[in-house]
Design a protein around this motif. Structure first.
Motif, PDB file in Angstrom:
ATOM      1  N   PRO A   1       0.934  -1.403  -0.175  1.00 44.48           N
ATOM      2  CA  PRO A   1       0.135   0.088   0.035  1.00 44.48           C
ATOM      3  C   PRO A   1       1.014   1.152  -0.002  1.00 44.48           C
ATOM      4  CG  PRO A   1      -0.745  -1.716   1.754  1.00 44.48           C
ATOM      5  CD  PRO A   1       0.506  -1.954   0.866  1.00 44.48           C
ATOM      6  N   LYS A   2       0.280   2.402  -0.542  1.00 43.85           N
ATOM      7  CA  LYS A   2       1.111   3.473  -0.612  1.00 43.85           C
ATOM      8  C   LYS A   2       1.668   4.037   0.684  1.00 43.85           C
ATOM      9  CE  LYS A   2       0.779   8.373  -2.698  1.00 43.85           C
ATOM     10  NZ  LYS A   2       0.099   9.172  -3.358  1.00 43.85           N
ATOM     11  N   ASN A   3       0.726   4.056   1.827  1.00 42.16           N
ATOM     12  CA  ASN A   3       1.152   4.540   2.874  1.00 42.16           C
ATOM     13  C   ASN A   3       2.363   3.823   3.883  1.00 42.16           C
ATOM     14  OD1 ASN A   3      -0.389   2.135   3.770  1.00 42.16           O
ATOM     15  ND2 ASN A   3      -1.194   2.876   5.396  1.00 42.16           N
ATOM     16  N   GLN A   4       2.644   2.413   3.333  1.00 42.52           N
ATOM     17  CA  GLN A   4       3.647   1.482   3.643  1.00 42.52           C
ATOM     18  C   GLN A   4       4.861   1.827   2.705  1.00 42.52           C
ATOM     19  OE1 GLN A   4       2.958  -2.685   3.490  1.00 42.52           O
ATOM     20  NE2 GLN A   4       1.771  -2.465   5.117  1.00 42.52           N
ATOM     21  N   LYS A   5       4.783   2.223   1.548  1.00 38.33           N
ATOM     22  CA  LYS A   5       5.843   2.643   0.821  1.00 38.33           C
ATOM     23  C   LYS A   5       6.359   4.103   1.278  1.00 38.33           C
ATOM     24  CE  LYS A   5       4.411   0.567  -3.307  1.00 38.33           C
ATOM     25  NZ  LYS A   5       4.023   0.669  -5.043  1.00 38.33           N
TER      26      LYS A   5
ATOM     27  N   LYS B   1       6.045  -0.493  13.204  1.00 43.82           N
ATOM     28  CA  LYS B   1       4.793  -1.518  13.277  1.00 43.82           C
ATOM     29  C   LYS B   1       3.995  -1.221  12.033  1.00 43.82           C
ATOM     30  CE  LYS B   1       0.971  -2.396  16.268  1.00 43.82           C
ATOM     31  NZ  LYS B   1       0.189  -2.302  17.561  1.00 43.82           N
ATOM     32  N   LYS B   2       3.812  -0.177  11.438  1.00 46.17           N
ATOM     33  CA  LYS B   2       2.998   0.148  10.270  1.00 46.17           C
ATOM     34  C   LYS B   2       3.558  -0.315   9.023  1.00 46.17           C
ATOM     35  CE  LYS B   2       0.312   4.109   8.172  1.00 46.17           C
ATOM     36  NZ  LYS B   2      -1.068   3.619   8.584  1.00 46.17           N
ATOM     37  N   SER B   3       5.043  -0.561   8.906  1.00 43.86           N
ATOM     38  CA  SER B   3       5.548  -1.045   7.661  1.00 43.86           C
ATOM     39  C   SER B   3       5.673  -2.522   7.541  1.00 43.86           C
ATOM     40  CB  SER B   3       6.608  -0.435   7.545  1.00 43.86           C
ATOM     41  OG  SER B   3       7.585  -0.320   8.583  1.00 43.86           O
ATOM     42  N   THR B   4       5.394  -3.422   8.772  1.00 47.19           N
ATOM     43  CA  THR B   4       5.711  -4.769   8.860  1.00 47.19           C
ATOM     44  C   THR B   4       4.295  -5.229   8.502  1.00 47.19           C
ATOM     45  OG1 THR B   4       5.098  -4.690  11.183  1.00 47.19           O
ATOM     46  CG2 THR B   4       7.437  -4.786  10.675  1.00 47.19           C
ATOM     47  N   ILE B   5       4.436  -6.581   8.036  1.00 44.13           N
ATOM     48  CA  ILE B   5       3.050  -7.281   7.564  1.00 44.13           C
ATOM     49  C   ILE B   5       2.951  -8.364   8.727  1.00 44.13           C
ATOM     50  CG2 ILE B   5       2.242  -8.763   5.615  1.00 44.13           C
ATOM     51  CD1 ILE B   5       3.947  -7.092   3.762  1.00 44.13           C
TER      52      ILE B   5
END
Length: 52
Positions: A16-20, A48-52
């Motif tokens: 997703p764009k927010n993770q990028k 935390k937001k950028s991990t899956i």
């Protein structure tokens, strides 16, 4: 605060764009790139937001 080393282990393709944008804000962008940053609540939230 303590320093923490963050390493990108997966590609940001098909994320997703927010993770990028979060990965770019952390100073990452290529697989196996590492950065050392102060461990603050803001950095903890970005990780935390950028991990899956």
């Amino acid at each position: 605060m303590a320093k923490v080393t963050i390493t990108q282990v997966k590609s940001i393709i098909d994320r997703p764009k927010n993770q990028k944008l979060t990965i770019k804000a952390l100073g990452l962008g290529k697989i196996s790139k590492s950065v050392s940053v102060e461990f603050t609540p803001q950095i903890a939230g970005m990780v935390k937001k950028s991990t899956i």
